[in-house]
Design an enzyme around this catalytic site. Structure first.
Site, PDB file in Angstrom:
ATOM      1  N   LYS A  99      26.110  18.510 112.763  1.00 50.78           N
ATOM      2  CA  LYS A  99      27.160  19.064 111.904  1.00 50.78           C
ATOM      3  C   LYS A  99      27.535  18.056 110.820  1.00 50.78           C
ATOM      4  CE  LYS A  99      28.876  22.075 115.575  1.00 50.78           C
ATOM      5  NZ  LYS A  99      29.893  22.386 116.583  1.00 50.78           N
ATOM      6  N   GLN A 150      34.935  19.584 119.383  1.00 49.68           N
ATOM      7  CA  GLN A 150      33.706  20.012 120.051  1.00 49.68           C
ATOM      8  C   GLN A 150      33.970  20.300 121.530  1.00 49.68           C
ATOM      9  OE1 GLN A 150      30.874  20.647 118.454  1.00 49.68           O
ATOM     10  NE2 GLN A 150      29.695  21.163 120.279  1.00 49.68           N
ATOM     11  N   ASP A 170      36.060  26.763 113.128  1.00 49.72           N
ATOM     12  CA  ASP A 170      35.256  27.284 114.237  1.00 49.72           C
ATOM     13  C   ASP A 170      35.598  28.752 114.519  1.00 49.72           C
ATOM     14  OD1 ASP A 170      33.289  25.786 115.537  1.00 49.72           O
ATOM     15  OD2 ASP A 170      34.751  24.539 116.591  1.00 49.72           O
TER      16      ASP A 170
HETATM   17  N1  GUN Z   1      30.370  23.936 121.858  1.00 46.44           N
HETATM   18  C1  GUN Z   1      29.313  24.789 121.809  1.00 46.44           C
HETATM   19  N2  GUN Z   1      29.307  25.483 120.660  1.00 46.44           N
HETATM   20  C2  GUN Z   1      30.390  25.071 119.953  1.00 46.44           C
HETATM   21  C3  GUN Z   1      30.920  25.415 118.677  1.00 46.44           C
HETATM   22  O1  GUN Z   1      30.403  26.272 117.935  1.00 46.44           O
HETATM   23  N3  GUN Z   1      32.048  24.744 118.310  1.00 46.44           N
HETATM   24  C4  GUN Z   1      32.640  23.815 119.100  1.00 46.44           C
HETATM   25  N4  GUN Z   1      33.746  23.227 118.665  1.00 46.44           N
HETATM   26  N5  GUN Z   1      32.178  23.475 120.291  1.00 46.44           N
HETATM   27  C5  GUN Z   1      31.052  24.105 120.712  1.00 46.44           C
END
Ligand code: GUN
Length: 291
Positions: free
Chosen positions: A52, A96, A119
């Site tokens: 990311k 996350q 998100d």
């Molecule tokens: N853990 C697995 N997928 C995601 C996501 O799209 N965003 C976040 N913050 N955590 C995750």
């Protein structure tokens, strides 16, 4: 079979985003800024967050990574969320998941300002999405919608089976695919661990979205000829023949399915890169909104 190449598509969309960010910069506008909070040492989370952050750099965004040890307390994490909510320099941020067991994920999610929730996990954004209002859409389901659209995969009137009812993938996927829009207008069935006779559902499906986290669980005998498979799973399977000791496997048995289906996403290089691009799109939107 058509390989739904999320990596290549994500790259093309990143080029488009980069052009837009360059134009914003030349107009002396504000550059989008994403912050990511990573707690602990979960190996998969470290890889996802690294992707990311590096994708932000690729398209010319600013990014900040806030890392804290597994031992962080809930109130310390909530204080970080509050700080990010209030930081005028940050357009959007993510925490996350998964978080360590002693942290209440719901409490953290509820503390995030919906205007910075790129998100799309907070109740306001999920509610707005469900009502068909403008919202930050959750990254993985939205990435899949973008992929279906760009690959011209028809969803209207189709039977879609979603496997897995998580808050971040399965459940929002059903909302997006069934709503009156394009892509959308599908008849969606959500299957989960208590579903009886799973195969009777999957055999009817024109499109299967697999998001259950069980390696290679969707096999050729469960799928009708010519179906489309969207594989969200990224599972680590022990493999002594690999240097790192494991290989990545999706929720679908790619090798067994490839001669039967009409299109399928690979793992890796399918849905994963689309999730990241979707997060970037949300961050750009957040930055534009804040002006
Ligand atoms: N853990 C697995 N997928 C995601 C996501 O799209 N965003 C976040 N913050 N955590 C995750």
């Amino acid at each position: 079979m058509q390989v739904l190449d999320g990596k290549a598509l994500a790259q093309a969309i990143k080029e488009e985003l980069k052009e837009e960010v360059d134009a914003i910069r030349q107009a002396a506008g504000k550059i989008p800024h994403l912050a990511a909070v990573l707690i602990g040492e979960n190996p998969a989370s470290q890889v996802y967050v690294r992707n990311k952050v590096s994708s932000c750099e690729e398209v010319g965004f600013r990014s900040s990574l806030i890392r804290r040890p597994e031992s962080i307390t809930q109130s310390e994490l909530l204080a970080i969320v509050t700080e990010l909510n209030e930081d005028p320099d940050v357009d959007g941020f993510i925490v996350q998941l998964p978080l360590p067991k002693h942290i209440d994920e719901d409490a953290v999610n509820l503390a995030i300002d919906p205007r910075k929730d790129v998100d799309g996990f907070t109740p306001v954004n999920i509610g707005r999405m469900t009502l068909g209002l403008d919202a930050y859409l959750p990254a993985t389901p939205n990435g899949i919608m973008v992929m279906l659209e760009r690959y011209g995969i028809e969803t209207s009137g189709k039977e879609v089976v979603v496997l897995g009812r998580s808050n971040i993938v399965g459940t929002p996927m059903t909302v997006l695919l069934s709503r009156k829009s394009s892509p959308g207008n599908a008849t969606v069935t959500l299957c989960h661990s208590r579903t009886r006779d799973l195969k009777s559902h999957t055999l009817r499906a024109d499109i299967i979205v697999a998001a259950i986290g069980i390696p290679e669980m969707v096999t050729a005998d469960m799928v009708k000829e010519g179906a489309v498979i969207i594989d969200v799973g990224i599972n680590r399977v022990d493999d002594a023949s690999r240097n790192r000791g494991y290989r990545l496997a999706g929720d679908a048995d790619y090798a067994g399915l490839k001669h039967k289906v009409s299109a399928m996403t690979p793992v890796p290089g399918g849905v994963g890169p689309m999730t990241v691009v979707s997060l970037l799109m949300n961050t750009l939107q957040a930055s534009k909104r804040r002006g």
